[in-house]
Design a protein around this motif. Sequence first.
Motif, PDB file in Angstrom:
ATOM      1  N   MET A  17       0.828  -1.200   0.000  1.00  0.00           N
ATOM      2  CA  MET A  17       0.000   0.000   0.000  1.00  0.00           C
ATOM      3  C   MET A  17       0.871   1.263   0.000  1.00  0.00           C
ATOM      4  N   LEU A  18       1.895   1.283   0.831  1.00  0.00           N
ATOM      5  CA  LEU A  18       2.759   2.462   0.904  1.00  0.00           C
ATOM      6  C   LEU A  18       3.490   2.701  -0.412  1.00  0.00           C
ATOM      7  N   PHE A  24       6.242   6.198  -0.687  1.00  0.00           N
ATOM      8  CA  PHE A  24       7.673   5.971  -0.873  1.00  0.00           C
ATOM      9  C   PHE A  24       7.883   5.514  -2.306  1.00  0.00           C
ATOM     10  N   ASP A  25       9.001   5.943  -2.907  1.00  0.00           N
ATOM     11  CA  ASP A  25       9.228   5.578  -4.309  1.00  0.00           C
ATOM     12  C   ASP A  25       9.987   4.265  -4.470  1.00  0.00           C
ATOM     13  N   THR A  26      10.660   3.801  -3.412  1.00  0.00           N
ATOM     14  CA  THR A  26      11.373   2.529  -3.474  1.00  0.00           C
ATOM     15  C   THR A  26      11.234   1.793  -2.142  1.00  0.00           C
ATOM     16  N   LEU A  27      11.476   0.488  -2.199  1.00  0.00           N
ATOM     17  CA  LEU A  27      11.485  -0.304  -0.974  1.00  0.00           C
ATOM     18  C   LEU A  27      12.594   0.177  -0.048  1.00  0.00           C
ATOM     19  N   THR A  36      14.846  -0.180   9.053  1.00  0.00           N
ATOM     20  CA  THR A  36      15.130  -1.589   8.785  1.00  0.00           C
ATOM     21  C   THR A  36      15.840  -1.704   7.442  1.00  0.00           C
ATOM     22  N   GLU A  37      16.304  -2.890   7.137  1.00  0.00           N
ATOM     23  CA  GLU A  37      17.009  -3.141   5.884  1.00  0.00           C
ATOM     24  C   GLU A  37      16.087  -3.869   4.896  1.00  0.00           C
ATOM     25  N   PRO A  38      16.149  -3.513   3.623  1.00  0.00           N
ATOM     26  CA  PRO A  38      15.332  -4.207   2.619  1.00  0.00           C
ATOM     27  C   PRO A  38      15.565  -5.720   2.617  1.00  0.00           C
ATOM     28  N   GLN A  56       7.372  -4.523 -10.501  1.00  0.00           N
ATOM     29  CA  GLN A  56       6.048  -4.072 -10.076  1.00  0.00           C
ATOM     30  C   GLN A  56       6.075  -3.296  -8.761  1.00  0.00           C
ATOM     31  N   LYS A  57       7.232  -3.257  -8.116  1.00  0.00           N
ATOM     32  CA  LYS A  57       7.392  -2.581  -6.827  1.00  0.00           C
ATOM     33  C   LYS A  57       6.348  -3.054  -5.811  1.00  0.00           C
TER      34      LYS A  57
END
Length: 69
Positions: A17-18, A24-27, A36-38, A56-57
């Motif tokens: 959702m975010l 946010f534009d990226t994880l 936190t870390e991706p 698809q992000k």
Amino acid sequence: MDYLPKDPAILVSSVNMLLRDEEFDTLESLCYNFGTEPKDIKNYLLGHGFVYSEKQKQFRPIGYDTVTR
């Protein structure tokens, strides 16, 4: 949202959702905001049946895009 949920289903829903609503534009930027870390989120959700699609992000169920015949 002050923190990321621990429940895998709610975490997937929240992260997707975010990213979808362009909070946010990226994880990576989302993870930075929540401290936190991706790789930690990706590994946690992989263990619960979800994989991250860079194209698809979003997180998707493992095998969702594969066709079985």
